[in-house]
Scaffold this motif. Sequence first.
Motif, mmCIF file in Angstrom:
data_model
loop_
_atom_site.group_PDB
_atom_site.id
_atom_site.type_symbol
_atom_site.label_atom_id
_atom_site.label_comp_id
_atom_site.label_asym_id
_atom_site.label_seq_id
_atom_site.Cartn_x
_atom_site.Cartn_y
_atom_site.Cartn_z
ATOM 1 N N ASN A 178 -37.256 41.820 -6.627
ATOM 2 C CA ASN A 178 -36.648 42.488 -5.482
ATOM 3 C C ASN A 178 -37.334 43.833 -5.293
ATOM 4 O O ASN A 178 -37.228 44.710 -6.153
ATOM 5 C CB ASN A 178 -35.144 42.685 -5.724
ATOM 6 C CG ASN A 178 -34.428 43.218 -4.497
ATOM 7 O OD1 ASN A 178 -35.023 43.859 -3.630
ATOM 8 N ND2 ASN A 178 -33.132 42.976 -4.417
ATOM 9 N N VAL A 179 -38.076 43.972 -4.210
ATOM 10 C CA VAL A 179 -38.755 45.244 -3.907
ATOM 11 C C VAL A 179 -38.327 45.744 -2.537
ATOM 12 O O VAL A 179 -39.109 46.400 -1.837
ATOM 13 C CB VAL A 179 -40.292 45.091 -3.988
ATOM 14 C CG1 VAL A 179 -40.745 44.921 -5.427
ATOM 15 C CG2 VAL A 179 -40.784 43.920 -3.133
ATOM 16 N N SER A 180 -37.095 45.459 -2.140
ATOM 17 C CA SER A 180 -36.625 45.865 -0.815
ATOM 18 C C SER A 180 -36.641 47.382 -0.681
ATOM 19 O O SER A 180 -36.233 48.110 -1.583
ATOM 20 C CB SER A 180 -35.210 45.340 -0.574
ATOM 21 O OG SER A 180 -34.308 45.860 -1.536
ATOM 22 N N GLY A 181 -37.147 47.851 0.448
ATOM 23 C CA GLY A 181 -37.165 49.273 0.729
ATOM 24 C C GLY A 181 -38.298 50.059 0.088
ATOM 25 O O GLY A 181 -38.379 51.274 0.279
ATOM 26 N N CYS A 182 -39.174 49.398 -0.658
ATOM 27 C CA CYS A 182 -40.343 50.080 -1.240
ATOM 28 C C CYS A 182 -41.464 50.036 -0.196
ATOM 29 O O CYS A 182 -42.333 49.145 -0.229
ATOM 30 C CB CYS A 182 -40.770 49.404 -2.541
ATOM 31 S SG CYS A 182 -39.501 49.421 -3.826
ATOM 32 N N HIS A 183 -41.437 50.972 0.745
ATOM 33 C CA HIS A 183 -42.239 50.845 1.965
ATOM 34 C C HIS A 183 -43.744 50.967 1.725
ATOM 35 O O HIS A 183 -44.544 50.646 2.613
ATOM 36 C CB HIS A 183 -41.787 51.887 2.995
ATOM 37 C CG HIS A 183 -41.995 53.301 2.546
ATOM 38 N ND1 HIS A 183 -43.187 53.965 2.684
ATOM 39 C CD2 HIS A 183 -41.136 54.186 1.951
ATOM 40 C CE1 HIS A 183 -43.071 55.194 2.218
ATOM 41 N NE2 HIS A 183 -41.835 55.351 1.761
ATOM 42 N N ARG A 184 -44.160 51.415 0.525
ATOM 43 C CA ARG A 184 -45.590 51.508 0.244
ATOM 44 C C ARG A 184 -46.199 50.180 -0.196
ATOM 45 O O ARG A 184 -47.417 50.074 -0.328
ATOM 46 C CB ARG A 184 -45.842 52.564 -0.847
ATOM 47 C CG ARG A 184 -45.460 53.970 -0.430
ATOM 48 C CD ARG A 184 -45.970 54.988 -1.429
ATOM 49 N NE ARG A 184 -45.545 56.333 -1.078
ATOM 50 C CZ ARG A 184 -45.958 57.442 -1.700
ATOM 51 N NH1 ARG A 184 -46.804 57.343 -2.717
ATOM 52 N NH2 ARG A 184 -45.518 58.618 -1.324
ATOM 53 N N ILE A 185 -45.360 49.207 -0.453
ATOM 54 C CA ILE A 185 -45.854 47.898 -0.891
ATOM 55 C C ILE A 185 -46.230 47.066 0.332
ATOM 56 O O ILE A 185 -45.484 46.989 1.307
ATOM 57 C CB ILE A 185 -44.789 47.176 -1.726
ATOM 58 C CG1 ILE A 185 -44.595 47.911 -3.062
ATOM 59 C CG2 ILE A 185 -45.176 45.721 -1.977
ATOM 60 C CD1 ILE A 185 -43.492 47.326 -3.922
#
Length: 619
Positions: A490-497
């Motif tokens: 879950n990487v929700s909201g990690c906008h640099r990915i």
Amino acid sequence: MKGRDRINSSLPDELILEIFNHLDSKQTRDSASLVCKRWLGLERLSRDSIRIGASGFPDVLVKILSSSFPNVKNLSIDERLSISASLPIQYGRRRHRNHSAVSPLQLHILAGGKTGSEGSSGKNGFDQLEADTYCLSDSGLAVVSNGFPILEKLSLIWCSNVTNVGLRSVAESCKSLKSLDLQGCYVGDQGIAAVGECCKLLEDLNLRFCEGLTDDGLVELAIGAGKRLKSLGIAACAKITDVSLVAVGSHCHHLETLSLDSESIHNKGVLSVAKGCSALKVLKLQCINVTDEALEAVGIFCKQLDLLALYSFQRFTDKSLCAIGKGCKKLKNLTLSDCYFLSDMGLQAVAAGCSELTHLEVNGCHNIGTAGLESIGKACMSLSELALLYCQKIGDLALSEIGKGCKLLQALHLVDCSSIGDDAICSIARGCRNLKKLHIRRCYEVGSKGIVAIGENCEFLTDLSLRFCDRIGDEGLVAIGQCHSLRYLNVSGCHRIGDEGMVAIARGCPELNYLDVSVLQNLGDLALSELGDGCPMLKDIVLSHCRRVTDVGLTNLVNKCTLLETCHMVYCPGISAAGVASVIASCAKIKKVLVEKWKVTPRTRRRAGSTISYLCIDL
């Protein structure tokens, strides 16, 4: 040999029953029961557990089941689930009736098995339908008591129409009952007293949200069935006071588990339990009127305590934890939630006295800081799970000590810990190489450096959640791609990915079955195509608010990930009705699609209307 039955002619019923008892899943049992009528009958005799959700006519259903499965020992009826999507769950005494949720078979049963014009003439069928209830009634419970005479475990979850009459019928007929769960039932003192009078083997009792109970009923139960009682749960029972706990302490000397959530309990009741129930192993308390005096007694008398959970205490101080650390040497699991007056001193006392600690959760205890957790890292070498939630005063040095001392750590949860950054995560990665689960949410000082260290050192990682950690970029996920056993991400909201990081995951983590990439503005079709090629085991994906994802990438994904069961894709402007249709067409096992209503064509709705959910109905 073809045409000859070598099994049925040679094996007696007892041996086939023994074989059925060793089958490890319901699906296997169901398949075996289809072989022949004899096996169907024997499999029904061997079935000892039944679990029932909400149903249109539970009284009818339990009657059918009791005639088919007479040897059931474990029965669970849970009415928290709605009967259908159009029949919302209600926890009160009444439910709205919805005739559209009734199957033709149920109507046939209600009409007395009649068909054609005879069964549908007049208003007889629907008059009876109106008279029935969607909740299990006392009549249905009487069927349970008569139909399952060897019942040992009964769960009635939110069965709001059950009363003392039904409970008494169960108590009088099912005297082998060992476990009774009445969560959310409107039963009163007479029913509980009958259980105490008749069910002398009772070991486990859950009375959470039984608002009709008073001390009279629980005292009678403790006197009648307290000798064997091992587990008791009470919550939101405003009329249960210290009087009941005094009776528990006097009669339930073998009690091992006690869960209390009450504003009516004071020191007297907990003191009585602590003194009378020296075998207590699990204690969960959410009692705002209990003070240090009660916990000091627990530390003195409950030497076998294994799990202690304290929630929302405004009157506990470090004296409590000092007593626990001094007396409860076998403590392995400790939860401290919203206990504002506990400080580092209390946690240091636990560390000094409870060296066998394996699980620790500190949630919203704002006076506990780095020094307290450092002491845990130095003394509790067996720690396997650590959760720090809303701990603003705990810094990197604390997790550095955890990394040095707790080599067996397998799970770490961090939520809103503003003083914890990359150095702490690097220490965990280098010291806790057996780490399997890492959940980080809104820890804004954690960046790619810490996640790279996790990927390089924790090869057994299976569960990773990095929610709204906006300093983590693609380089972190590239390193995580080395964790080939990863199943949950879950990487929700990690906008640099973006695509680069997800491509590395797709190529390195073939066992991935859950993925949440919502609110990733830089994620595009390339990542989805690679996920389709590299992650065939994917079952659940969340794509909501991914503005660069289009029908092309989604189609490439679902064409390869045929095991997909859920797909959330609201607010994805690049996904159209064609993309939604491709999900439905390609994924035979799909169970839920969350999407805007206007993107679902009539054809798609006809094909899979029951699997589609709408976040916004009118856009």
